[in-house]
Design a protein around this motif. Sequence first.
Motif, PDB file in Angstrom:
ATOM      1  N   ALA A 136      60.013  19.791  36.240  1.00 55.90           N
ATOM      2  CA  ALA A 136      61.508  19.748  37.098  1.00 55.90           C
ATOM      3  C   ALA A 136      60.561  19.062  38.932  1.00 55.90           C
ATOM      4  N   ILE A 137      62.021  19.038  38.724  1.00 57.55           N
ATOM      5  CA  ILE A 137      62.246  18.324  40.349  1.00 57.55           C
ATOM      6  C   ILE A 137      63.018  19.450  41.453  1.00 57.55           C
ATOM      7  N   VAL A 138      62.000  19.870  42.048  1.00 57.49           N
ATOM      8  CA  VAL A 138      62.068  20.513  43.624  1.00 57.49           C
ATOM      9  C   VAL A 138      63.311  19.919  44.429  1.00 57.49           C
ATOM     10  N   GLU A 139      64.490  21.037  45.466  1.00 59.75           N
ATOM     11  CA  GLU A 139      65.156  20.501  45.972  1.00 59.75           C
ATOM     12  C   GLU A 139      65.434  21.280  46.650  1.00 59.75           C
ATOM     13  N   ARG A 140      66.359  21.217  47.968  1.00 59.73           N
ATOM     14  CA  ARG A 140      66.117  21.793  48.885  1.00 59.73           C
ATOM     15  C   ARG A 140      67.780  21.466  49.794  1.00 59.73           C
ATOM     16  N   GLY A 141      68.579  22.320  49.546  1.00 61.24           N
ATOM     17  CA  GLY A 141      69.368  21.258  50.074  1.00 61.24           C
ATOM     18  C   GLY A 141      70.271  20.206  49.249  1.00 61.24           C
ATOM     19  N   GLY A 142      70.561  20.215  48.154  1.00 64.28           N
ATOM     20  CA  GLY A 142      70.115  18.732  47.471  1.00 64.28           C
ATOM     21  C   GLY A 142      69.558  17.908  47.071  1.00 64.28           C
ATOM     22  N   THR A 143      68.526  17.769  48.085  1.00 66.21           N
ATOM     23  CA  THR A 143      67.407  16.518  48.518  1.00 66.21           C
ATOM     24  C   THR A 143      66.375  17.309  47.296  1.00 66.21           C
ATOM     25  N   ALA A 144      65.819  15.633  46.974  1.00 63.27           N
ATOM     26  CA  ALA A 144      64.357  16.148  45.864  1.00 63.27           C
ATOM     27  C   ALA A 144      63.412  16.420  47.555  1.00 63.27           C
ATOM     28  N   ILE A 145      62.802  16.957  46.941  1.00 62.18           N
ATOM     29  CA  ILE A 145      61.398  17.255  47.783  1.00 62.18           C
ATOM     30  C   ILE A 145      60.301  17.472  47.521  1.00 62.18           C
ATOM     31  N   GLY A 146      60.216  18.007  46.106  1.00 62.77           N
ATOM     32  CA  GLY A 146      58.744  18.076  45.813  1.00 62.77           C
ATOM     33  C   GLY A 146      58.798  17.877  43.520  1.00 62.77           C
ATOM     34  N   ARG A 147      58.049  17.813  42.971  1.00 62.27           N
ATOM     35  CA  ARG A 147      57.790  18.216  41.780  1.00 62.27           C
ATOM     36  C   ARG A 147      57.101  20.351  40.919  1.00 62.27           C
TER      37      ARG A 147
END
Length: 165
Positions: free
Chosen positions: A73-84
């Motif tokens: 999974a790709i981690v997103e915050r506010g629709g922006t990728a921030i991690g995995r």
Amino acid sequence: MPLPLVEAAALGVALRPMCDADLAFTTALYASTRAQELAPVPWPEEAKQAFLAQQHAAQHAHYQQHYKGMDAAIVERGGTAIGRLYLYDMPGEVRIVDISLMPEARGLGLGGAMLRDVLAAAAGRSVTIHVEKNNPARTLYARLGFTILDDDRGAYHLWEWRAAP
């Protein structure tokens, strides 16, 4: 194990399945986790980036070979990728294959919240993760109740969390 986010969702974190289009992002993410380690190396920046891209490709291939069917999974915050966050289900165990955040997302409690969500979703199974011996996140794992299960793994320790009986 599709992970239901509760604590991390309250902090604005969402997960989405990783796809091939995310490889450029995960390459940059990987490089961000190695920047400090390579800082003293007297290579031109282009050489460092090429080396890191090659290392990421090797890691990605390793994960694909040894953790077939993992939930990447790709981690997103506010629709922006921030991690995995990569999880792998095994009998009696959930393996955290990888959890990493971009530098601007570190130290905000997001990783801890995601880990607590993983522990809550483990449903009585143990949770394991390989952690580099010099990784500053070791203190977070210890606070969450992880202990070193195997310390004879080269640059890594195998950490384990078990639910209270």
